[in-house]
Scaffold this active site. Structure first.
Site, short mmCIF file in Angstrom:
data_model
loop_
_atom_site.label_atom_id
_atom_site.label_comp_id
_atom_site.label_asym_id
_atom_site.label_seq_id
_atom_site.Cartn_x
_atom_site.Cartn_y
_atom_site.Cartn_z
N TYR A 81 0.83 -1.21 0.00
CA TYR A 81 0.00 0.00 0.00
C TYR A 81 0.86 1.27 0.00
O TYR A 81 0.47 2.30 -0.56
CB TYR A 81 -1.00 -0.03 1.17
CG TYR A 81 -2.11 -1.02 0.89
CD1 TYR A 81 -2.08 -2.32 1.41
CD2 TYR A 81 -3.15 -0.70 0.02
CE1 TYR A 81 -3.05 -3.25 1.09
CE2 TYR A 81 -4.14 -1.62 -0.31
CZ TYR A 81 -4.08 -2.90 0.23
OH TYR A 81 -5.03 -3.82 -0.12
N GLN A 136 -15.17 2.86 -5.82
CA GLN A 136 -14.49 1.67 -5.30
C GLN A 136 -12.99 1.96 -5.17
O GLN A 136 -12.25 1.18 -4.62
CB GLN A 136 -14.70 0.47 -6.24
CG GLN A 136 -16.16 0.08 -6.43
CD GLN A 136 -16.31 -0.94 -7.52
OE1 GLN A 136 -16.23 -2.16 -7.30
NE2 GLN A 136 -16.52 -0.45 -8.74
N ASN A 137 -12.59 3.13 -5.70
CA ASN A 137 -11.17 3.48 -5.71
C ASN A 137 -10.73 4.01 -4.36
O ASN A 137 -11.52 4.62 -3.62
CB ASN A 137 -10.89 4.52 -6.81
CG ASN A 137 -11.26 3.99 -8.18
OD1 ASN A 137 -11.33 2.78 -8.39
ND2 ASN A 137 -11.53 4.89 -9.10
N VAL A 138 -9.47 3.78 -4.08
CA VAL A 138 -8.92 4.24 -2.79
C VAL A 138 -8.00 5.45 -2.99
O VAL A 138 -7.49 6.01 -2.03
CB VAL A 138 -8.18 3.08 -2.07
CG1 VAL A 138 -9.19 1.99 -1.67
CG2 VAL A 138 -7.08 2.48 -2.93
N ARG A 167 1.49 1.77 -3.64
CA ARG A 167 0.31 2.30 -4.34
C ARG A 167 0.05 3.76 -3.91
O ARG A 167 -0.37 4.59 -4.72
CB ARG A 167 -0.91 1.42 -4.05
CG ARG A 167 -0.84 0.07 -4.73
CD ARG A 167 -2.09 -0.75 -4.49
NE ARG A 167 -3.28 -0.09 -5.03
CZ ARG A 167 -4.53 -0.45 -4.67
NH1 ARG A 167 -4.71 -1.42 -3.76
NH2 ARG A 167 -5.57 0.16 -5.18
N HIS A 226 -14.41 1.15 -0.61
CA HIS A 226 -13.34 0.21 -0.29
C HIS A 226 -12.20 0.84 0.48
O HIS A 226 -11.11 0.30 0.54
CB HIS A 226 -12.83 -0.46 -1.58
CG HIS A 226 -13.87 -1.30 -2.23
ND1 HIS A 226 -13.81 -1.69 -3.54
CD2 HIS A 226 -15.04 -1.81 -1.75
CE1 HIS A 226 -14.88 -2.42 -3.84
NE2 HIS A 226 -15.65 -2.49 -2.77
N1 APR Z 1 -11.62 4.17 -19.09
C1 APR Z 1 -12.74 3.54 -18.62
N2 APR Z 1 -12.74 2.24 -18.21
C2 APR Z 1 -11.58 1.58 -18.29
C3 APR Z 1 -10.38 2.17 -18.77
C4 APR Z 1 -10.44 3.51 -19.18
N3 APR Z 1 -9.35 4.16 -19.65
N4 APR Z 1 -9.39 1.21 -18.72
C5 APR Z 1 -9.96 0.10 -18.22
N5 APR Z 1 -11.26 0.31 -17.97
C6 APR Z 1 -12.26 -0.60 -17.42
C7 APR Z 1 -12.02 -2.06 -17.73
O1 APR Z 1 -12.62 -2.39 -18.98
C8 APR Z 1 -12.74 -2.75 -16.57
O2 APR Z 1 -14.11 -2.91 -16.85
O3 APR Z 1 -12.17 -0.50 -16.02
C9 APR Z 1 -12.60 -1.73 -15.44
C10 APR Z 1 -11.57 -2.13 -14.40
O4 APR Z 1 -12.06 -3.27 -13.74
P1 APR Z 1 -11.24 -3.80 -12.47
O5 APR Z 1 -9.80 -3.83 -12.79
O6 APR Z 1 -11.91 -5.06 -12.02
O7 APR Z 1 -11.43 -2.67 -11.36
P2 APR Z 1 -12.68 -2.46 -10.41
O8 APR Z 1 -13.95 -2.84 -11.11
O9 APR Z 1 -12.58 -1.07 -9.89
O10 APR Z 1 -12.39 -3.49 -9.21
C11 APR Z 1 -13.31 -3.47 -8.15
O11 APR Z 1 -11.90 -5.01 -6.94
O12 APR Z 1 -9.82 -5.65 -6.22
C12 APR Z 1 -10.97 -5.01 -5.86
O13 APR Z 1 -11.11 -3.40 -4.19
C13 APR Z 1 -10.68 -3.60 -5.50
O14 APR Z 1 -12.06 -1.68 -5.82
C14 APR Z 1 -11.51 -2.81 -6.48
C15 APR Z 1 -12.59 -3.79 -6.87
#
Ligand code: APR
Length: 240
Positions: free
Chosen positions: A63, A96-98, A66, A114
């Protein structure tokens, strides 16, 4: 007695659910895309209470790494567009972002489902939350009760204490925007189901599919830094 049509009034409340994708163009990695964090590291070793019990130094370092990246990142056009939207609508961000890119772009009402990278929490009393100055939280950093401070992050398997608040926000949305989330992590992913069926919903994601089982959902197959400002302009112009 005169029968008056109930006037719903202008659509004025926008609720946003954002995920890692909104910060991708700020240079912060997502979790499940090709180079995503969970495709590179094992979440079981870094983001669970068991990981913390087993190897707190490794978790603190993950962390810290990050946090340093988040401090070096800048909000992008998507974050700034949502901040601009506040001039025309009541805007509630559920993220969901930190990272703190929404706040640094000017969004005033941000709910971190989160947790938050820039805060630490007492391991003896979870209600004791402290800002982290700088990027490092170290073994030996203690709260006033003398207990080790941990990242103020919701790890896998832990409760999501702010979810009920997010549900009541979703239930009062006139417009709902989902941006940059794979909708694979619950309960956050279920939030859209609490939005009134008749409320228009928008999903901004380069991988969004046009046919969605969610009623009144418009898929905007685009990156956030382009798709969100365009959507915000249309909402302000009353075209969306
Ligand atoms: N613009 C918009 N969307 C995008 C971009 C972009 N430039 N680049 C990627 N994406 C999309 C991807 O297509 C995907 O659908 O963002 C999404 C990212 O998904 P994840 O990586 O799963 O992230 P997230 O959904 O925020 O994860 C949820 O999982 O690990 C836990 O706590 C963590 O908050 C996180 C949660």
């Amino acid at each position: 007695m005169e029968h008056k049509e109930s006037n719903p009034g202008p659509c004025r409340k926008v609720v946003v659910l954002s995920g890692a994708g909104i910060s991708a163009e700020s240079g912060l990695r997502t979790f499940r895309d090709g180079d995503g964090l969970w495709n590179t590291y094992r979440m079981e070793e870094l983001a669970t209470p068991q990981a913390w019990a087993r190897n707190p130094v490794l978790v603190l370092e993950f962390y810290n790494w990050r946090r340093k990246q988040a401090m070096e990142a800048e909000p992008n056009a998507a974050h700034f567009a949502l901040a601009r939207l506040q001039r025309f609508f009541e805007v509630k961000i559920v993220t969901q972002n930190v990272d703190d890119l929404h706040e640094r772009a000017g969004s005033a009402d941000v709910l971190h489902l989160h947790g938050e990278l820039h805060k630490a929490r007492s391991t003896a009393d979870p209600s004791r939350i402290y800002p982290i100055s700088g990027w490092e939280l170290k073994l030996g950093d203690r709260c006033e009760l003398g207990s080790q401070l941990r990242p103020h992050i919701v790890w896998f398997g832990e409760e999501v204490p702010l979810f009920p608040q997010a549900v009541s926000l979703a239930g009062t949305a006139d417009i709902f925007i989902i941006v940059g989330t794979s909708l694979q992590v619950y309960p956050a992913a279920s939030l859209v189901h609490y939005v009134p069926a008749e409320a228009p919903k928008y999903l901004v994601d380069p991988r969004s599919e046009p046919d969605s089982p969610i009623r009144n959902l418009t898929a905007i197959r685009n990156k956030a830094a382009e798709g969100v400002p365009e959507l915000v302009d249309r909402l302000i112009a009353g075209l969306a």
